[in-house]
Design an enzyme around this catalytic site. Structure first.
Site, PDB file in Angstrom:
ATOM      1  CE1 TYR A 219      18.327  37.344 -11.366  1.00 19.20           C
ATOM      2  CE2 TYR A 219      19.143  35.038 -11.166  1.00 19.20           C
ATOM      3  CZ  TYR A 219      18.038  36.033 -11.004  1.00 19.20           C
ATOM      4  OH  TYR A 219      16.942  35.627 -10.476  1.00 19.20           O
ATOM      5  CG  HIS A 377       0.005  32.615  -5.830  1.00 21.24           C
ATOM      6  ND1 HIS A 377       0.160  32.464  -4.707  1.00 21.24           N
ATOM      7  CD2 HIS A 377       1.005  33.354  -6.847  1.00 21.24           C
ATOM      8  CE1 HIS A 377       1.409  33.570  -4.759  1.00 21.24           C
ATOM      9  NE2 HIS A 377       1.998  33.886  -5.845  1.00 21.24           N
ATOM     10  CB  ALA A 378      -1.949  37.524  -7.489  1.00 23.86           C
ATOM     11  CG  HIS A 407       3.127  42.483  -7.337  1.00 18.87           C
ATOM     12  ND1 HIS A 407       4.457  42.804  -6.954  1.00 18.87           N
ATOM     13  CD2 HIS A 407       2.837  41.354  -8.071  1.00 18.87           C
ATOM     14  CE1 HIS A 407       5.276  41.534  -7.299  1.00 18.87           C
ATOM     15  NE2 HIS A 407       4.275  40.739  -8.055  1.00 18.87           N
ATOM     16  CD  GLU A 408       0.022  39.970  -9.903  1.00 17.16           C
ATOM     17  OE1 GLU A 408       0.280  39.742 -11.092  1.00 17.16           O
ATOM     18  OE2 GLU A 408       0.512  39.253  -8.795  1.00 17.16           O
ATOM     19  CG  HIS A 411       3.943  41.202 -13.224  1.00 13.76           C
ATOM     20  ND1 HIS A 411       5.303  41.207 -13.276  1.00 13.76           N
ATOM     21  CD2 HIS A 411       3.626  40.638 -12.039  1.00 13.76           C
ATOM     22  CE1 HIS A 411       5.831  40.502 -11.886  1.00 13.76           C
ATOM     23  NE2 HIS A 411       4.879  40.219 -11.164  1.00 13.76           N
ATOM     24  CD  GLU A 435       7.731  39.030  -9.683  1.00 10.93           C
ATOM     25  OE1 GLU A 435       6.718  39.528  -9.069  1.00 10.93           O
ATOM     26  OE2 GLU A 435       7.461  38.226 -10.353  1.00 10.93           O
ATOM     27  CD1 TRP A 508      10.252  24.849   5.963  1.00 13.10           C
ATOM     28  CD2 TRP A 508      10.950  25.357   3.811  1.00 13.10           C
ATOM     29  NE1 TRP A 508       9.451  25.681   5.419  1.00 13.10           N
ATOM     30  CE2 TRP A 508       9.663  26.109   4.183  1.00 13.10           C
ATOM     31  CE3 TRP A 508      11.384  25.492   2.561  1.00 13.10           C
ATOM     32  CZ2 TRP A 508       9.252  26.914   3.289  1.00 13.10           C
ATOM     33  CZ3 TRP A 508      10.919  26.523   1.655  1.00 13.10           C
ATOM     34  CH2 TRP A 508       9.905  27.190   2.027  1.00 13.10           C
ATOM     35  CG  HIS A 536       6.325  31.186  -5.406  1.00 10.53           C
ATOM     36  ND1 HIS A 536       5.406  31.569  -4.687  1.00 10.53           N
ATOM     37  CD2 HIS A 536       6.460  32.200  -6.381  1.00 10.53           C
ATOM     38  CE1 HIS A 536       4.991  32.835  -5.023  1.00 10.53           C
ATOM     39  NE2 HIS A 536       5.624  33.125  -6.014  1.00 10.53           N
ATOM     40  NE  ARG A 545      11.134  34.831 -10.602  1.00 11.30           N
ATOM     41  CZ  ARG A 545      10.614  34.166 -11.535  1.00 11.30           C
ATOM     42  NH1 ARG A 545       9.191  34.692 -11.837  1.00 11.30           N
ATOM     43  NH2 ARG A 545      11.198  33.356 -12.403  1.00 11.30           N
ATOM     44  CE1 TYR A 546       7.482  37.120  -6.922  1.00 10.83           C
ATOM     45  CE2 TYR A 546       8.333  35.289  -6.311  1.00 10.83           C
ATOM     46  CZ  TYR A 546       7.493  36.040  -7.081  1.00 10.83           C
ATOM     47  OH  TYR A 546       6.593  35.349  -7.858  1.00 10.83           O
TER      48      TYR A 546
HETATM   49  O1  X8Z Z   1       3.849  35.608  -5.879  1.00 13.99           O
HETATM   50  C1  X8Z Z   1       3.785  36.645  -5.731  1.00 13.99           C
HETATM   51  C2  X8Z Z   1       2.951  37.556  -6.512  1.00 13.99           C
HETATM   52  C3  X8Z Z   1       2.809  37.050  -8.136  1.00 13.99           C
HETATM   53  S1  X8Z Z   1       4.277  37.450  -8.997  1.00 13.99           S
HETATM   54  C4  X8Z Z   1       1.500  37.755  -5.990  1.00 13.99           C
HETATM   55  N1  X8Z Z   1       4.633  37.302  -4.895  1.00 13.99           N
HETATM   56  C5  X8Z Z   1       5.390  36.548  -4.009  1.00 13.99           C
HETATM   57  C6  X8Z Z   1       4.587  35.689  -2.881  1.00 13.99           C
HETATM   58  O2  X8Z Z   1       3.318  36.037  -3.020  1.00 13.99           O
HETATM   59  O3  X8Z Z   1       4.897  34.909  -2.238  1.00 13.99           O
HETATM   60  C7  X8Z Z   1       4.636  38.717  -4.586  1.00 13.99           C
HETATM   61  C8  X8Z Z   1       5.492  38.930  -3.100  1.00 13.99           C
HETATM   62  C9  X8Z Z   1       5.978  37.662  -3.108  1.00 13.99           C
HETATM   63 ZN    ZN Z   2       4.720  39.152  -9.526  1.00 16.34          ZN
END
Ligand code: X8Z
Ligand code: ZN
Length: 656
Positions: A219, A377-378, A407-408, A411, A435, A508, A536, A545-546
């Site tokens: 960062y 997962h996108a 969102h995608e 990127h 993001e 958690w 994740h 990052r989000y």
């Molecule tokens: O993982 C993602 C994207 C891909 S970078 C679909 N996101 C996070 C999630 O789904 O947990 C976007 C928002 C947060």
């Molecule tokens: Zn993303």
């Protein structure tokens, strides 16, 4: 996938297969003697560019056609790549403390912090690490929850279980879907425990205290500062979240009398989302003014899809058997997914950005294939750093997937903009920027915009409609904030040892309670591994990052509205169609990671500082309204006391 994205993915499926001693011999072209640091980086950029397409191709195949074979090939190609990376890192040591241009120093640093899975030097440990990482991601990707036996057996994967939370308001059905999905993560616990030991070994081998410190080093500030920075931002927005929490709780309590909260916390399975990170699906429960005009985007998308499907079925003009019908349904789904994507593309094009290249439309994965397992997962991919860009999704006609497409594409447009830079600079200014791009566009999807594309009816003016529209955005954006923070609070603690394996689940849920004010309705002891049910974690994708993106996107949005010459209240601004805003946005994108993010930020916003003020400005009317709604309620919640030995000590209960 940029270079940094790639390293992330590679570190999941791949292998850093070198020991310290083998690092010396470069597997690539011979290392020129008397090379300067600048020449070294130029060569690394060339070599990286040359080997990149082969690695991404293997990755793409293993993500869109999961078999043992495709995984093997991806792992092998990653191994080759990571071997090369280790060699570069070793070679870079020649220049430590030497004179070099600031650009070269920056590039060398980017090379170092490029991986989220630092590999241990010991080859046996490294092999173990990559095996475990592949296994965990596989467990998530193929996760299936089955109920009943024999002919009555009913098996569902994540997409179906999410649909239950999205659409079904029956308390027990939701609990069953939530429990069912979380059951798939149980077997990951042992693997994750070992994974942590191994990446920490790798981080120490690279000179970091632990893997978390490596993550916090990306960062352009000392790694000790990013935690306090995110605390500062969270404290700015927390009063707003607390009001939203209080309102949601009151509504849930009246929807599910006696069961709508757990000692003041929100029940995990009732929030319309598997991880309670986005509450948009609870619109039917939380809509402030049902008579102020509809904002039912999901309903509109479904209607369009169904109308199209019916038309296609009629056109077939014959009685279809089950297979034939499934074929038509599949075709209709694909057509709808492409239409939704064209719609998203249109927004970017309206800003003066280029159309997506033809190969995008040929090679992207739009919907879940019928014949094989894929990672749903996108994600967005840069296959060759020169225009072969793709997205991979399992699109369904609903609002969440619709905005995820925007969102995608954020990127993807970032990739296209910085493709002209040297490969090491082909990354976001920081990962939060990457993001935030598409999400900035999502903020500009005002009710007026949605009306203009035929997804909602004519919008009413006035207070009630405004509150509805603000609530719609808050359920996605404000609800997310504490979630965006807690995931890495957990992982940083896991990596630095302050959270021990014997308290993984307790810690958690303690963090979920502390930040989100969310709780499970039944004990979730250490026999479970609930973090593993969030993509994740098994995929080892950093999450801060989000959180950053959810602050940044409001800063970007405000600046683009200013650039567009917009003068009204922030929440009504859409810069759709504005070329000046588009140019300003593009100017930021095409800087990539070539300079510190603070500089890039200053060029767009005039400030070098992360700031949640635009979030608060945007939601000011809603916050006022929520305050009135919550009057007389005793808002806030206490973090439950640890249930048993093993829960982390030293945490003070928090009033909301
Ligand atoms: O993982 C993602 C994207 C891909 S970078 C679909 N996101 C996070 C999630 O789904 O947990 C976007 C928002 C947060
Ligand atoms: Zn993303």
């Amino acid at each position: 996938m940029t270079y940094r994205h790639l390293l992330l993915a590679l570190s999941i499926a791949g292998a850093f297969a070198l020991s310290a001693c083998t690092r010396e011999s470069s597997p690539g072209p011979t290392v020129p003697k008397d090379e300067t640091a600048d020449q070294f980086i130029e060569r690394v950029n060339d070599e990286l560019m040359a080997m990149y397409p082969e690695i991404t191709a293997a990755q793409w195949i293993s993500n869109t056609y999961i078999t043992d074979d495709s995984k093997l090939i991806a792992a092998k190609s990653n191994e080759r790549f990571l071997t090369q990376l280790n060699s570069w890192l070793e070679q870079a040591k020649r220049f430590e403390g030497k004179e070099m241009s600031p650009q070269t120093a920056r590039a060398i640093n980017l090379l170092k912090i490029g991986t989220a899975m630092p590999p241990p030097k010991d080859p046996a440990k490294l092999a173990e690490l990559t095996r475990i990482a592949t296994e965990m991601e596989g467990t998530y990707g193929s996760g299936t929850y089955c109920k009943g036996e024999g002919d009555d057996e009913d098996c569902r994967q994540l997409g179906d279980l999410e649909d239950v939370l999205r659409n079904d308001r029956d308390y027990d059905d939701q609990l069953d879907a939530w429990r069912g999905w979380h059951s798939i993560a149980k077997p990951m616990r042992g693997n994750y425990t070992r994974f942590v030991e191994l990446v920490n070994q790798g981080a120490r081998d690279m000179g970091y205290a632990d893997a978390g410190e490596l993550w916090r080093s990306g960062y352009d500030m000392p790694p000790t500062q990013i935690g306090p920075e995110t605390d500062r931002l969270w404290n700015q927005v927390k009063p707003l979240y607390d009001q939203l929490h209080c309102y949601a709780r009151t509504r849930l309590e009246s929807k599910y009398p006696g069961e709508g909260s757990v000692d003041g916390l929100l029940p995990a399975h009732l929030m319309g989302n598997m991880w309670q990170q986005d509450w948009s699906n609870l619109w039917d429960v939380l809509e402030p003014y049902p008579d102020a005009g509809s904002l039912d985007v999901t309903g509109a998308l479904k209607k369009q899809y169904e109308a199209n499907l019916n038309e296609m079925l009629v056109k077939q003009n014959v009685m279809l058997d089950t297979d034939g019908r499934a074929e038509v349904v599949h075709a209709a789904q694909l057509e709808m997914a492409k239409k939704m994507t064209e719609r998203a593309q249109d927004f970017y094009v309206s800003l003066g950005m280029p159309e997506l290249p033809a190969n995008y439309w040929e090679k992207a994965q739009f919907i879940k294939p019928r014949d094989r397992d894929v990672v749903c997962h996108a994600s967005a991919w840069d296959m060759n750093m020169s225009g072969d860009v793709r997205t991979k999704m399992c699109i369904k006609p609903n609002e969440e997937d619709f905005t995820t497409i925007y969102h995608e594409l954020g990127h993807v447009y970032y990739y296209l903009a910085y493709n002209k830079l040297p490969p090491l600079f082909q990354a976001g200014a920081n990962d939060g920027f990457h993001e935030a791009i598409g999400d900035t566009i999502v903020l500009a999807m005002t009710p007026q915009y949605l009306h203009s594309i035929g997804l909602v009816g004519e919008q009413q003016q006035g207070h009630d409609a405004l509150i509805n529209s603000q609530m719609r955005m808050a359920l996605a954006k404000v609800a997310f904030l504490p979630f965006g923070l807690m995931i890495d609070r957990w992982r940083w603690g896991v990596f630095d040892g302050s959270i021990k394996p014997s308290e993984y689940n307790a810690a958690w849920w303690r963090l979920k309670a502390q930040y989100q004010g969310v709780a499970p309705v039944e004990p979730r002891g250490e026999e479970f591994f609930d973090p593993g049910a969030k993509y994740h974690v098994p995929a080892n994708t950093p999450y801060t990052r989000y959180f950053l993106a959810h602050i940044l996107q409001f800063q970007f949005y405000k600046s683009l509205c200013d650039a567009a010459g917009y003068k009204g209240p922030l929440y009504e601004c859409s810069f759709y169609g504005n070329k000046v805003a588009g140019q300003k946005f593009w100017a930021m994108l095409d800087k990539g990671a070539s300079q510190p993010w603070q500089q890039t930020m200053k060029e767009l916003t005039g400030s070098e500082k992360l700031d949640a003020a635009p979030v608060l400005e945007y939601f000011a009317p809603l916050q006022e309204w929520l305050k009135q709604q919550n009057e007389g309620q005793s808002c806030g919640w206490q973090v439950p006391a640890p249930q048993a030995a093993g829960a982390t000590a030293g945490e003070k209960p928090k009033g909301g």
